[in-house]
Design a protein around this motif. Sequence first.
Motif, PDB file in Angstrom:
ATOM      1  N   UNK B  15      22.354  -3.810 -24.857  1.00 31.37           N
ATOM      2  CA  UNK B  15      23.083  -3.427 -25.986  1.00 31.37           C
ATOM      3  C   UNK B  15      23.848  -4.644 -26.704  1.00 31.37           C
ATOM      4  N   UNK B  16      24.660  -5.151 -25.949  1.00 27.46           N
ATOM      5  CA  UNK B  16      25.432  -6.209 -26.634  1.00 27.46           C
ATOM      6  C   UNK B  16      24.730  -7.385 -27.041  1.00 27.46           C
ATOM      7  N   UNK B  17      23.676  -7.727 -26.234  1.00 24.45           N
ATOM      8  CA  UNK B  17      22.773  -8.960 -26.735  1.00 24.45           C
ATOM      9  C   UNK B  17      22.033  -8.432 -28.302  1.00 24.45           C
ATOM     10  N   UNK B  19      23.445  -6.101 -30.450  1.00 26.69           N
ATOM     11  CA  UNK B  19      24.312  -5.865 -31.444  1.00 26.69           C
ATOM     12  C   UNK B  19      25.139  -7.200 -31.979  1.00 26.69           C
ATOM     13  N   UNK B  20      25.107  -8.301 -31.283  1.00 26.06           N
ATOM     14  CA  UNK B  20      26.004  -9.439 -31.428  1.00 26.06           C
ATOM     15  C   UNK B  20      25.055 -10.699 -31.598  1.00 26.06           C
ATOM     16  N   UNK B  21      25.731 -11.811 -31.630  1.00 26.75           N
ATOM     17  CA  UNK B  21      24.774 -13.057 -31.518  1.00 26.75           C
ATOM     18  C   UNK B  21      25.023 -13.736 -30.327  1.00 26.75           C
ATOM     19  N   UNK B  49      32.681   1.804 -19.703  1.00 28.60           N
ATOM     20  CA  UNK B  49      33.178   1.658 -21.072  1.00 28.60           C
ATOM     21  C   UNK B  49      34.644   2.192 -20.980  1.00 28.60           C
ATOM     22  N   UNK B  80      39.936  -1.264 -34.825  1.00 29.28           N
ATOM     23  CA  UNK B  80      39.606  -0.126 -35.450  1.00 29.28           C
ATOM     24  C   UNK B  80      40.653   0.672 -36.056  1.00 29.28           C
ATOM     25  N   UNK B  89      35.082  -4.188 -27.398  1.00 31.72           N
ATOM     26  CA  UNK B  89      33.954  -3.984 -28.421  1.00 31.72           C
ATOM     27  C   UNK B  89      34.405  -5.011 -29.497  1.00 31.72           C
ATOM     28  N   UNK B  92      34.453  -8.741 -28.938  1.00 30.28           N
ATOM     29  CA  UNK B  92      33.246  -9.494 -28.897  1.00 30.28           C
ATOM     30  C   UNK B  92      32.431  -9.384 -30.365  1.00 30.28           C
ATOM     31  N   UNK B  93      32.882  -8.340 -31.197  1.00 30.69           N
ATOM     32  CA  UNK B  93      32.559  -8.365 -32.523  1.00 30.69           C
ATOM     33  C   UNK B  93      33.103  -9.365 -33.229  1.00 30.69           C
TER      34      UNK B  93
END
Lengths: 683, 187
Positions: B15-17, B19-21, B49, B80, B89, B92-93
């Motif tokens: 998922x992380x791979x 959604x992110x770079x 999580x 957020x 999250x 990382x974003x």
Amino acid sequence: MENDSRTVSFQRLSSVDSIVSDDSCEYYQTDIYEQLPSSLSKRRCQYVDQAQEDDDYEDFEYVSHLNRDWSSTQPLKMLPLSLQEKKEIREKRNQERLSINPWKSWTQSQQIARRRLREQLEMFFSGLLPWKRTLNKIEGGFGVGVKAYFVFLRYLLCLNLLNCAIIIGSVLIPSLIVGNRSPPWYRTQKNDSVLDIFLGSGFLERSPIFYTFYEYKALGPICLNTSLLFFAGMVSILILSLIMIVHRTVVGYKHTWLTGSSFTGNMSKKVFCGWDFCIQDAQTASLKHSFIRNELKMDLEEQRFRVKVSQRTLKQWVVLCFLRAVLNFLVLLLLGGSFILIYYASEVSEEKISIHWTLNLFWEYLPPITITLVNFLLPQLFNTISVFEDYSLTTQLNLTLVRSIFLKLASLGIFLFFLIRKAIATGKCDETEFGKEMYKLTVFHLLACVCNVLVAYPRTLLVEKCPSSKLVKMVGKPEFVIPLNVLDLVYSQTVIWVGVFYCPLLPAISILKLLAIFYMKKFTLVRCCVPAQRMFRTTSSSVLFNFMLLLGLIMSAVTLGININRFERGHCGPFTYENSVFNVTSKCVETLPLPAQKAISYITSEAFAFALILAEAIILTSFVSRGTANRKAIERLKDMLIMCSSDKRFLVKQHSTLVRRQKKIQKNTEEMADYVSNISRES
Amino acid sequence: MGSKHTTFRDDQLDEYQDCTFFTSKEILRLHGRFRDLAPNIVPMDYTNNPDITLPSSVITAMPELKENPFRHSIVEAFSEDGKGNLSFNDFVDMFSVLSEMAPLDLKIIYAFKIYDFNRDGFLCEKDVEETVHRLTGEELRPEERRLVSQRVMEEADLDGDWKLSLIDFENMISKAPDFISTFHVRI
């Protein structure tokens, strides 16, 4: 309650004076503004479902297709949403993927795999580039301009590596395989000495470094011989360099053209793109703060200068023009004097003296020494002269730069002119003599860099040990002057191109030289230099440097043509009288099939060249006129945008005034109705 | 053979791979960095999580951000709640957008958010003045700062409302080829 606060804001909006109200925050909070299609489209696409229910859906649809398409084919990484939202979209897409047909899912997964492969390849190739961490450290400590110098150096290194590879493949290996004359070249003879490294004579002259080593040897079919391979290798080097330089120039020029003229858009870019987010230590950060402050102050200063210029009287203008003419004449005098000096030094160096080997060495190296001295002193003079010409700061810098470029290229040109005019001596191999001169220029350039380090390091030590002495305060630590260093690199590359035909291993020598220069300059920079107080604008000047590189390439091609012509009746090397360049190529062409021969003869005829030039002129004209038309269209669209925006503001304000008036009328009628009902109840 | 501490399940890493770079190795490294900021609060095991946020003061003390004049605004833009408290999250974003691999238009959107100090969706003159103030400290006088921000508005404002919208900002940045090389943080 809500109504009252709303009426208060409408009251402020409806005042006739505020056509363009300063408190425009209320304008952005009015009801009608939030319903406008442009405001709706600014919100995220998740509100599509909500908008679909309203009547404004048609408008929204029209506007939303103008925006970026956040549809399901956009990679998740590129979406400007928070990670949680991206995870939810990923879930949705995975579910969709299960329900779409297998062919589509297969193509999608292929797309993803291909994209991942491409990213990995890019990472691999960028990892091959050397010195990444060093350059990042340099950038943090000294700014983007200095890093650009070292990036340019690395680029020239790659260029020379490619050239070297071509030469080794097409020139060196065939000649080594074929074998050579009876005494092998690597056996030392009687007159060889260590000085040969500096003079290029004796042992070096017989080695593959110079032209005499190579000779004509057939390798089977007529078209395959060492001479033709030699010629093909050299021509392909020049063509490859041309393609790479043109590509680099065009990319750089596109950037400058996009940024427009140097004046517009600068301040906003400095403010928003000025801070380097990679900076991690406090000293670098404070340096960057002072960089940015200096840049902004310089820009404000230029603005003030522009105002001053517009206020000059006629008398001041006349005096200034006269002063500028005199100074330009002085510059021309200086240039002419230095050219005469170089020519004289070359002439004098012809007469060999043999008193002592050091004096002999010095005498042989007189032309390179003169050229380097001239190129060191004159730019400082140009700098001082340009101060008196009363231009803005950037114009001063650019003017000095242009003059220095001209000086550098023309001094090399004068030296080459002298070499070409030299009478052809019999007995010696003239081509090798020419190659030797280029070799000497290259070696001396390296020596000059070493001298630079040897001067800069003690100077730094002196400044650090006794900081209070007057001499030290006057001299100070050396500064890394970017333009002159870049010019140096371009000059050395031009010398390599000029000399590569007669000194085929010159690119290999220059690779070693560039490596040495990299580490020397890095040492000077990190250990000795202070960061420059004025940041150097890289984007606009890099075009100038690439253009100078191109000029150097053209100069070397022209020189090569003249030399090939001059040495038609040579007797050494791969192209002797019987096997001149023309003979060898025409013999090979004759063995080709007839249609190919006809095609080649047509391509090299004048009619084709004329037609090509005409076609290029037509294409250029069409591009230029399209560019002008586009620019005019941009201006019109900008005006239209401003007009539409003020129309919108006016209409929103009118609308809110009308709504407020309506509400007031409604309130009044309600009050009237209440009053009437009260009266009727009483009576 | 030591016991394997699983920080993330394989599907979480996938998922992380996507959604992110970042690659999975880098995600694990980032988790290590996140944990180093507050080892007592951040658990090793993220397989279920957990909802842990770190306050903005801890994040802005990281060496990558501590010298950045916009660090508070950056952290607030990615949080957020808008106050700068980052969960893993968001963490990382943030570094994914600021990494070298993020494309230009994504960076522009977030740069606009970062420079918008009053969070009204536009860069007004006060935002620009604040940016200049943070960039130069006390070196420029207030009237010089005002001159600079006026010049910026003149150059960049296309529709004449004396505010920069995202489109104006994007147009201005597209003419600046240095942006993508300066707007990134290496971690």
